[in-house]
Design an enzyme around this catalytic site. Structure first.
Site, short mmCIF file in Angstrom:
data_model
loop_
_atom_site.label_atom_id
_atom_site.label_comp_id
_atom_site.label_asym_id
_atom_site.label_seq_id
_atom_site.Cartn_x
_atom_site.Cartn_y
_atom_site.Cartn_z
N ASP A 1 -4.56 -5.73 -6.80
CA ASP A 1 -3.59 -6.74 -6.36
C ASP A 1 -4.35 -8.01 -5.97
O ASP A 1 -5.58 -8.02 -5.90
CB ASP A 1 -2.76 -6.24 -5.17
CG ASP A 1 -1.37 -6.87 -5.13
OD1 ASP A 1 -1.24 -8.06 -5.49
OD2 ASP A 1 -0.41 -6.18 -4.73
N TRP B 1 2.72 2.70 -2.23
CA TRP B 1 2.62 3.49 -3.47
C TRP B 1 1.25 4.16 -3.58
O TRP B 1 1.15 5.29 -4.06
CB TRP B 1 2.93 2.61 -4.68
CG TRP B 1 4.41 2.47 -4.93
CD1 TRP B 1 5.40 2.47 -3.99
CD2 TRP B 1 5.06 2.31 -6.19
NE1 TRP B 1 6.63 2.32 -4.59
CE2 TRP B 1 6.45 2.21 -5.94
CE3 TRP B 1 4.61 2.21 -7.49
CZ2 TRP B 1 7.39 2.05 -6.96
CZ3 TRP B 1 5.54 2.04 -8.51
CH2 TRP B 1 6.90 1.97 -8.25
N GLY C 1 0.76 -1.25 0.00
CA GLY C 1 0.00 0.00 0.00
C GLY C 1 0.78 1.29 0.00
O GLY C 1 0.18 2.36 -0.09
N LYS D 1 8.22 -1.47 -12.63
CA LYS D 1 9.42 -2.19 -12.22
C LYS D 1 9.64 -3.39 -13.13
O LYS D 1 8.68 -4.06 -13.52
CB LYS D 1 9.29 -2.66 -10.78
CG LYS D 1 10.47 -3.50 -10.30
CD LYS D 1 10.44 -3.69 -8.80
CE LYS D 1 9.32 -4.57 -8.33
NZ LYS D 1 9.29 -4.72 -6.86
N ASP E 1 -6.21 -10.58 -10.35
CA ASP E 1 -4.92 -10.93 -10.94
C ASP E 1 -4.78 -10.14 -12.22
O ASP E 1 -5.59 -10.31 -13.15
CB ASP E 1 -4.90 -12.44 -11.24
CG ASP E 1 -3.58 -12.91 -11.85
OD1 ASP E 1 -2.76 -12.05 -12.26
OD2 ASP E 1 -3.38 -14.13 -11.95
N ASP F 1 4.45 -1.70 -9.38
CA ASP F 1 5.58 -2.24 -8.61
C ASP F 1 5.44 -3.77 -8.53
O ASP F 1 5.88 -4.39 -7.57
CB ASP F 1 5.61 -1.61 -7.21
CG ASP F 1 7.00 -1.71 -6.57
OD1 ASP F 1 8.00 -1.73 -7.31
OD2 ASP F 1 7.09 -1.75 -5.33
#
Length: 204
Positions: A72, A54, A52, A152, A90, A112
């Site tokens: 998430d 971000w 959490g 990322k 997902d 991320d």
């Protein structure tokens, strides 16, 4: 304790002291400070939102007139705000068009996302790239023109081709390794600034 351990502890202790949910917030903060990714009023999509930090940072930066949607497989605990919405899903199974219909266009997509690592370098790089490619697919479908995308990814032999794909959709692309990345980590952050308008032939 070695230098790497002290480095990690510094960010972990700082995050606890400043009430952030994870040390990873300092990666996002540094990138935002350098490249001005956020603005007040922006609408944000946070892919891989757990735990959490971000989403926390995004809410702080966009203010009451903006909003944040987090996605998430696990919901961040006690992260509540009038302009925060969480979707349990997902991302690999999400249809970008359906998501856009559900939450509307976004000014920023941040990711991320990280795979379950195996310790086998080629496998981990491949899984990381799969997540990054899906995040980009979602971003290209959901971002407004001039919107920003940050994700990322683990460094590997296919990173260059992914960067080239990213460059086709954005005015500027930067590869960044923030100070808070652990010393031995292979993670890097790719930033796409100013989504090109797919309806504008001059920008294609």
């Amino acid at each position: 304790m070695g230098k790497g351990g002290r480095w990690e502890d510094h960010f972990t202790r700082r995050a606890k002291k400043e009430n952030w949910r994870a040390r990873s917030v300092y990666k996002l903060e540094e990138i935002d400070r350098r490249f001005k990714v956020f603005r007040p009023g922006y609408r944000v999509l946070d892919l891989g939102a757990f735990p959490g930090s971000w989403s926390q940072y995004s809410l702080k930066r966009v203010g009451a007139k903006g909003d944040v949607v987090g996605i998430d497989l696990k919901e961040p605990e006690h992260l509540e705000a009038p302009n925060f919405t969480f979707i349990l899903a997902d991302i690999l199974t999400l249809a970008p068009g359906d998501l856009k219909q559900a939450i509307g266009p976004r000014d920023i997509v941040i990711s991320d996302l990280a795979p379950r690592t195996t310790g086998i370098r080629v496998t981990d790089e491949s899984r990381s790239l799969t997540l990054a490619v899906k995040a980009l697919e979602i971003a290209l479908a959901i971002l407004r023109p001039k919107g920003n995308f940050l994700c990322k990814v683990f460094e590997g032999e296919n990173l260059r081709s992914f960067k080239e794909e990213l460059a086709r959709g954005f005015k500027m692309v930067r590869a960044i390794r923030p100070s808070a990345v652990r010393k031995r980590s292979r993670e890097i952050y790719l930033l796409g600034l100013e989504r090109l308008d797919p309806q504008d032939p001059l920008e294609r």
